[in-house]
Design a protein around this motif. Structure first.
Motif: not given
Length: 486
Positions: A79-96
């Motif tokens: 979770l301490l990475s930029a990749a985690a920020v982007r991949s987790h945001a993409a999961q929430i965006m998929a629901h949107a």
């Protein structure tokens, strides 16, 4: 409105039994069944994960507990990475995209208008498209005054020492950069300008640095030492930032606490911060030597012949590892402070990391490292910053819309589900917006990285539309801030 069935993820990233008492009641995750309430965040580190490998009865529970203990350290580090920020945001965006989020709806038909508005902002501010990086250094240059150069040029320092001094300045300055509030102003004696918000905070923090208050060596005022940071209190900042009864600054004590915590974090990492030129001293600027040695040891070649380089997301990972303890009252997992990371049920592991101020710090360190001849590559490995200008742009132009129109009038904490959701969608949509902006400008991602899209247009477009929509130009949501996130 039901919350959606969420992906469980694989055995390496199980959904934790974690989140938070949003809105005064515990939130339930459909992935765990309607009766499975999240546990309170203060017990987050001690709770078991829900794992697909479990069996029935006590033996199954024991296996789940063991799996939790084994998985938690790896999850915390991931979770301490930029990749985690982007991949987790993409999961929430998929629901949107499927219209399944609880608080916001996505309106792709508004992307063209939003991109046009940003492009118009870029062309009005930078007709030649020569846009600098989005960083704290732009605030130091407010009003066309290069204050740092004026401070440093008489010293005739080496490029390496210039980089160290720049790091000494910019790291605490970024920590002090959370929203100032609408009333606060700073009178800059050097330029005669009266400044507000981020520009005022930047210039005020530079004056604090120039005064020597962050140095533990009277003979070398332009440095930042752990001992001096640990002495910083609200009174020191109030004086430096011209705070008074008629000039209030949001989160003053929280900002001072961040500086003291920075000093403590430096004490915990003497291998990085020890200053060989001043035995016993821990200097923030020694981060430059750490990255330089690391890049040289790994043989990382930059874009120029014979140069060495470091990845932008490596800068972020280092800062998150070293400075994690700085952030107050945050979630921890396996003994790791997760920083600007919160709960949201639409991700596979229940977490949504942002690391906004630390990413802002990473962007702001690129230029100092380059001044010291250490190149920075893979700039777009970092994400867009989920704060109220970028995120406000998306709301004000209708790309995102709240399901509840009353949301704008409610005070919202940074850990509330609506705020976490909005910030995650901001991260994801800034990538999409950047692509649309580049297409209109006729430039590639290599020619016009995300940091320039934000600096040239998105951030200032957010400020511009806010001023058009609301007196005082405040954000579209009312965020309760302690000065350590927004």
């Amino acid at each position: 409105m039901s919350h959606r069935k969420l992906p469980l993820g694989d055995a390496q990233a199980p959904l934790p039994s974690l989140p938070q008492p949003w809105g005064g009641s515990e939130f339930t995750s459909p992935a765990r069944g309607e009766g499975a309430a999240f546990s309170s965040p203060e017990h987050a580190e001690d709770r078991a994960f829900s794992s697909p490998t479990g069996g029935g009865g006590r033996e199954g529970e024991a296996r789940q507990m063991e799996h939790s203990r084994n998985a938690a350290p790896a999850l915390a580090q991931s979770l301490l990475s930029a990749a985690a920020v982007r991949s987790h945001a993409a999961q929430i965006m998929a629901h949107a995209r499927r219209g399944e989020l609880a608080h916001f709806t996505w309106h792709p038909e508004r992307m063209d208008a939003t991109a046009d508005y940003v492009v118009d902002t870029i062309r009005s501010r930078h007709p030649d498209l020569r846009v600098p990086m989005h960083s704290r250094w732009r605030h130091f240059e407010t009003g066309g005054v290069d204050r740092f150069a004026s401070l440093l040029d008489p010293l005739h320092t080496t490029p390496q020492e210039r980089a160290r001094i720049a790091i000494d300045l910019v790291v605490p300055s970024v920590l002090l950069d959370a929203g100032a509030g609408p009333q606060w102003r700073y009178a800059d004696a050097g330029s005669g300008q009266t400044l507000a918000r981020s520009e005022g905070l930047g210039v005020a923090s530079l004056a604090l640095f120039a005064s020597g208050r962050l140095s533990d060596d009277p003979a070398q005022p332009l440095r930042c030492d752990a001992a001096a940071l640990r002495r910083c209190d609200a009174a020191v900042l109030a004086q430096a930032f011209q705070v008074g009864p008629d000039n209030l600054l949001v989160g003053l004590e929280g900002r001072a606490r961040l500086l003291r915590s920075l000093g403590e974090a430096m004490r915990a990492a003497p291998a990085v911060f020890a200053d060989p030129e001043r035995p016993g001293s821990l200097r923030l600027g020694r981060l430059f030597d750490h990255w330089l040695a690391q890049a040289a040891a790994q043989g990382e070649v930059g874009g120029e012949v014979g140069s060495i380089s470091v990845r932008a997301d490596t800068i972020l990972s280092t800062l998150l590892r070293l400075l994690g303890p700085v952030w107050p009252g945050r979630l921890t997992l396996a003994g790791v402070n997760l920083g600007d990371c919160w709960h949201h049920p639409a991700t596979s592991d229940g977490y949504m990391p942002f690391h906004k101020l630390t990413q802002w710090m990473s962007y702001s360190l690129i230029e100092p490292l380059q001044w010291g001849a250490l190149q920075v590559r893979e700039l777009d490995a970092l994400t867009g910053l989920p704060e109220y200008r970028n995120g406000g742009l998306l709301l004000d132009l209708g790309l995102l819309q709240p399901r509840d129109a009353a949301l704008a009038s409610k005070p919202l904490t940074v850990d509330s589900e609506p705020v976490v959701e909005w910030r995650a969608l901001t991260v994801a949509l800034l990538d999409d917006l950047a692509d649309a902006v580049r297409a209109r400008l006729g430039v590639s991602a290599a020619q016009f990285p995300l940091t320039q899209v934000i600096e040239g247009g998105a951030w200032f477009a957010g400020r511009r539309i806010a001023a058009e929509r609301r007196a005082g130009g405040g954000p579209p949501l009312h965020i309760v801030s302690d000065g350590t996130v927004f």
